[in-house]
Design a protein around this motif. Structure first.
Motif, PDB file in Angstrom:
ATOM      1  N   ASP A  13      31.715 -49.799   1.403  1.00 52.84           N
ATOM      2  CA  ASP A  13      32.573 -49.314   2.671  1.00 52.84           C
ATOM      3  C   ASP A  13      33.764 -50.244   2.549  1.00 52.84           C
ATOM      4  OD1 ASP A  13      31.366 -50.951   3.858  1.00 52.84           O
ATOM      5  OD2 ASP A  13      29.835 -49.684   4.622  1.00 52.84           O
ATOM      6  N   ASP A  14      34.366 -49.801   3.478  1.00 50.56           N
ATOM      7  CA  ASP A  14      35.608 -50.467   4.364  1.00 50.56           C
ATOM      8  C   ASP A  14      35.414 -52.460   4.362  1.00 50.56           C
ATOM      9  OD1 ASP A  14      37.435 -48.753   2.896  1.00 50.56           O
ATOM     10  OD2 ASP A  14      38.051 -47.444   4.664  1.00 50.56           O
ATOM     11  N   TYR A  15      33.836 -51.756   5.178  1.00 49.15           N
ATOM     12  CA  TYR A  15      34.254 -52.573   5.874  1.00 49.15           C
ATOM     13  C   TYR A  15      32.709 -54.014   4.811  1.00 49.15           C
ATOM     14  CZ  TYR A  15      34.860 -50.086   9.913  1.00 49.15           C
ATOM     15  OH  TYR A  15      35.651 -49.722  10.629  1.00 49.15           O
TER      16      TYR A  15
ATOM     17  N   GLY B  60      31.342 -65.467  14.477  1.00 46.48           N
ATOM     18  CA  GLY B  60      31.485 -66.096  15.729  1.00 46.48           C
ATOM     19  C   GLY B  60      33.298 -66.146  16.212  1.00 46.48           C
ATOM     20  N   GLY B  61      33.380 -66.601  16.812  1.00 48.88           N
ATOM     21  CA  GLY B  61      34.314 -66.719  17.898  1.00 48.88           C
ATOM     22  C   GLY B  61      36.227 -66.306  16.977  1.00 48.88           C
ATOM     23  N   LEU B  62      37.015 -65.093  16.968  1.00 43.87           N
ATOM     24  CA  LEU B  62      37.319 -64.956  17.133  1.00 43.87           C
ATOM     25  C   LEU B  62      39.102 -64.839  17.631  1.00 43.87           C
ATOM     26  CD1 LEU B  62      37.324 -60.876  16.114  1.00 43.87           C
ATOM     27  CD2 LEU B  62      38.231 -62.427  14.752  1.00 43.87           C
ATOM     28  N   SER B  63      39.989 -65.885  16.209  1.00 46.67           N
ATOM     29  CA  SER B  63      41.000 -66.526  16.558  1.00 46.67           C
ATOM     30  C   SER B  63      42.108 -66.415  15.385  1.00 46.67           C
ATOM     31  CB  SER B  63      41.268 -67.803  17.315  1.00 46.67           C
ATOM     32  OG  SER B  63      41.062 -68.763  16.416  1.00 46.67           O
ATOM     33  N   LYS B  64      43.155 -65.813  15.779  1.00 51.07           N
ATOM     34  CA  LYS B  64      44.822 -66.158  14.559  1.00 51.07           C
ATOM     35  C   LYS B  64      44.098 -66.639  13.645  1.00 51.07           C
ATOM     36  CE  LYS B  64      49.274 -65.621  13.730  1.00 51.07           C
ATOM     37  NZ  LYS B  64      50.643 -65.712  14.253  1.00 51.07           N
ATOM     38  N   ASP B  65      43.682 -68.301  13.993  1.00 51.49           N
ATOM     39  CA  ASP B  65      43.634 -69.174  12.788  1.00 51.49           C
ATOM     40  C   ASP B  65      42.044 -70.138  12.618  1.00 51.49           C
ATOM     41  OD1 ASP B  65      46.261 -69.044  12.736  1.00 51.49           O
ATOM     42  OD2 ASP B  65      46.827 -70.668  14.792  1.00 51.49           O
ATOM     43  N   ASP B  66      41.017 -69.227  12.979  1.00 51.63           N
ATOM     44  CA  ASP B  66      39.800 -69.691  12.846  1.00 51.63           C
ATOM     45  C   ASP B  66      38.685 -68.494  13.401  1.00 51.63           C
ATOM     46  OD1 ASP B  66      37.587 -71.226  12.201  1.00 51.63           O
ATOM     47  OD2 ASP B  66      37.385 -72.217  14.616  1.00 51.63           O
ATOM     48  N   TYR B  67      38.354 -68.202  11.978  1.00 47.89           N
ATOM     49  CA  TYR B  67      37.203 -67.598  12.025  1.00 47.89           C
ATOM     50  C   TYR B  67      36.741 -67.070  11.181  1.00 47.89           C
ATOM     51  CZ  TYR B  67      40.846 -64.667   9.242  1.00 47.89           C
ATOM     52  OH  TYR B  67      41.695 -63.940   7.986  1.00 47.89           O
ATOM     53  N   GLY B  68      35.819 -66.524  10.688  1.00 49.14           N
ATOM     54  CA  GLY B  68      34.511 -66.605   9.371  1.00 49.14           C
ATOM     55  C   GLY B  68      34.287 -65.860   8.768  1.00 49.14           C
TER      56      GLY B  68
ATOM     57  N   THR C  46      30.920 -60.269   3.980  1.00 49.81           N
ATOM     58  CA  THR C  46      31.142 -59.638   5.246  1.00 49.81           C
ATOM     59  C   THR C  46      32.565 -59.856   5.322  1.00 49.81           C
ATOM     60  OG1 THR C  46      30.768 -60.327   7.454  1.00 49.81           O
ATOM     61  CG2 THR C  46      29.282 -59.160   6.384  1.00 49.81           C
ATOM     62  N   VAL C  47      33.872 -58.453   6.077  1.00 49.90           N
ATOM     63  CA  VAL C  47      34.841 -58.902   5.733  1.00 49.90           C
ATOM     64  C   VAL C  47      35.349 -58.775   7.631  1.00 49.90           C
ATOM     65  CG1 VAL C  47      35.614 -57.507   4.350  1.00 49.90           C
ATOM     66  CG2 VAL C  47      35.408 -56.268   6.330  1.00 49.90           C
ATOM     67  N   TYR C  48      34.429 -58.600   8.295  1.00 43.74           N
ATOM     68  CA  TYR C  48      34.080 -59.351   9.405  1.00 43.74           C
ATOM     69  C   TYR C  48      33.822 -60.559  10.049  1.00 43.74           C
ATOM     70  CZ  TYR C  48      29.505 -57.365   8.763  1.00 43.74           C
ATOM     71  OH  TYR C  48      28.112 -57.130   8.217  1.00 43.74           O
ATOM     72  N   SER C  49      34.121 -60.649  11.754  1.00 45.55           N
ATOM     73  CA  SER C  49      33.379 -62.527  11.967  1.00 45.55           C
ATOM     74  C   SER C  49      32.616 -62.907  11.837  1.00 45.55           C
ATOM     75  CB  SER C  49      35.105 -62.183  12.882  1.00 45.55           C
ATOM     76  OG  SER C  49      34.897 -63.710  13.337  1.00 45.55           O
TER      77      SER C  49
ATOM     78  N   ARG D 298      31.772 -76.723  -5.533  1.00 48.05           N
ATOM     79  CA  ARG D 298      31.181 -76.056  -4.067  1.00 48.05           C
ATOM     80  C   ARG D 298      32.449 -76.547  -3.300  1.00 48.05           C
ATOM     81  NH1 ARG D 298      26.643 -78.864  -4.301  1.00 48.05           N
ATOM     82  NH2 ARG D 298      26.060 -80.222  -6.349  1.00 48.05           N
ATOM     83  N   GLY D 299      32.172 -76.006  -1.913  1.00 43.78           N
ATOM     84  CA  GLY D 299      33.154 -75.736  -1.151  1.00 43.78           C
ATOM     85  C   GLY D 299      32.570 -74.111  -0.600  1.00 43.78           C
ATOM     86  N   TRP D 300      32.385 -73.170  -1.409  1.00 40.75           N
ATOM     87  CA  TRP D 300      32.627 -72.043  -0.887  1.00 40.75           C
ATOM     88  C   TRP D 300      32.114 -70.879  -0.061  1.00 40.75           C
ATOM     89  CZ3 TRP D 300      36.202 -68.355  -2.913  1.00 40.75           C
ATOM     90  CH2 TRP D 300      37.110 -69.028  -4.163  1.00 40.75           C
ATOM     91  N   ASP D 301      31.152 -71.616   0.558  1.00 42.39           N
ATOM     92  CA  ASP D 301      30.610 -71.218   1.707  1.00 42.39           C
ATOM     93  C   ASP D 301      30.872 -71.409   3.484  1.00 42.39           C
ATOM     94  OD1 ASP D 301      28.282 -70.238   3.288  1.00 42.39           O
ATOM     95  OD2 ASP D 301      27.436 -72.041   3.528  1.00 42.39           O
ATOM     96  N   VAL D 302      32.178 -70.508   3.460  1.00 41.08           N
ATOM     97  CA  VAL D 302      33.323 -71.337   4.660  1.00 41.08           C
ATOM     98  C   VAL D 302      32.952 -69.723   5.688  1.00 41.08           C
ATOM     99  CG1 VAL D 302      35.614 -70.174   4.965  1.00 41.08           C
ATOM    100  CG2 VAL D 302      34.717 -71.603   2.425  1.00 41.08           C
TER     101      VAL D 302
END
Length: 160
Positions: free
Chosen positions: A104-106, A69-77, A64-67, A14-18
């Motif tokens: 593709d790359d994304y 929610g919000g983008l920060s160096k330490d907290d993104y999803g 997806t490889v893109y975020s 469990r816990g993979w839904d990051v």
């Protein structure tokens, strides 16, 4: 359990839904599962059980490889993505050491060797010695197949 002829074993992590804290959560999850998965496959091989045991590792969705929610160096999803999905298989008649399919790359669209889920299921059933066309069950007066009424194909390139 495999040595005692248990025919189907399912293990969950469990816990993979990051969706957030990817930089801290994902490395920990990978560390916990990578070593255990390696140990399982190695142990099955050493005991002579890998040829007869199909190991499948998969998650709930592609990502997806893109975020999200919000983008920060330490907290993104990362968000769920139903178009592209990653799984790996070992033993039980699958071809070792290959990578099949490409996005593709994304990680948004499939660009090479797509495998529909019904074809993946047909291939898994084939490895288990089951013809997906003959495995049917009656539901609402019709004979149904696990691989859907749309024709499915075993992905021969995945087989040893």
């Amino acid at each position: 359990m495999a040595e005692r002829d248990v025919r189907f074993i399912q293990v969950y992590k469990r816990g993979w839904d990051v969706h957030t804290h990817v930089t801290s959560a994902l490395p920990m999850l990978c560390h916990e599962t990578d070593r255990a998965s390696y140990a399982l496959v190695t142990d099955l091989k050493q005991r002579g059980l890998l040829d007869d045991t199909l190991v499948i590792w998969a998650g709930e969705f592609g990502r997806t490889v893109y975020s999200q929610g919000g983008l920060s160096k330490d907290d993104y999803g990362r968000d769920h993505h139903p178009r592209c999905f990653t799984a790996w298989m070992a033993g039980g008649g699958v071809r070792p050491g290959i990578s099949f399919g490409e996005t593709d790359d994304y990680s948004y669209n499939i660009v090479k060797d797509p495998v529909h889920v019904r074809n993946l299921n047909a291939t898994i059933l084939h490895c288990l010695g089951i013809d997906h066309n003959k495995l049917t069950f009656k539901f609402q007066g019709l004979e149904q197949k696990l691989t859907s009424p749309v024709p499915a194909q075993v992905v021969e390139e995945l087989l040893a």
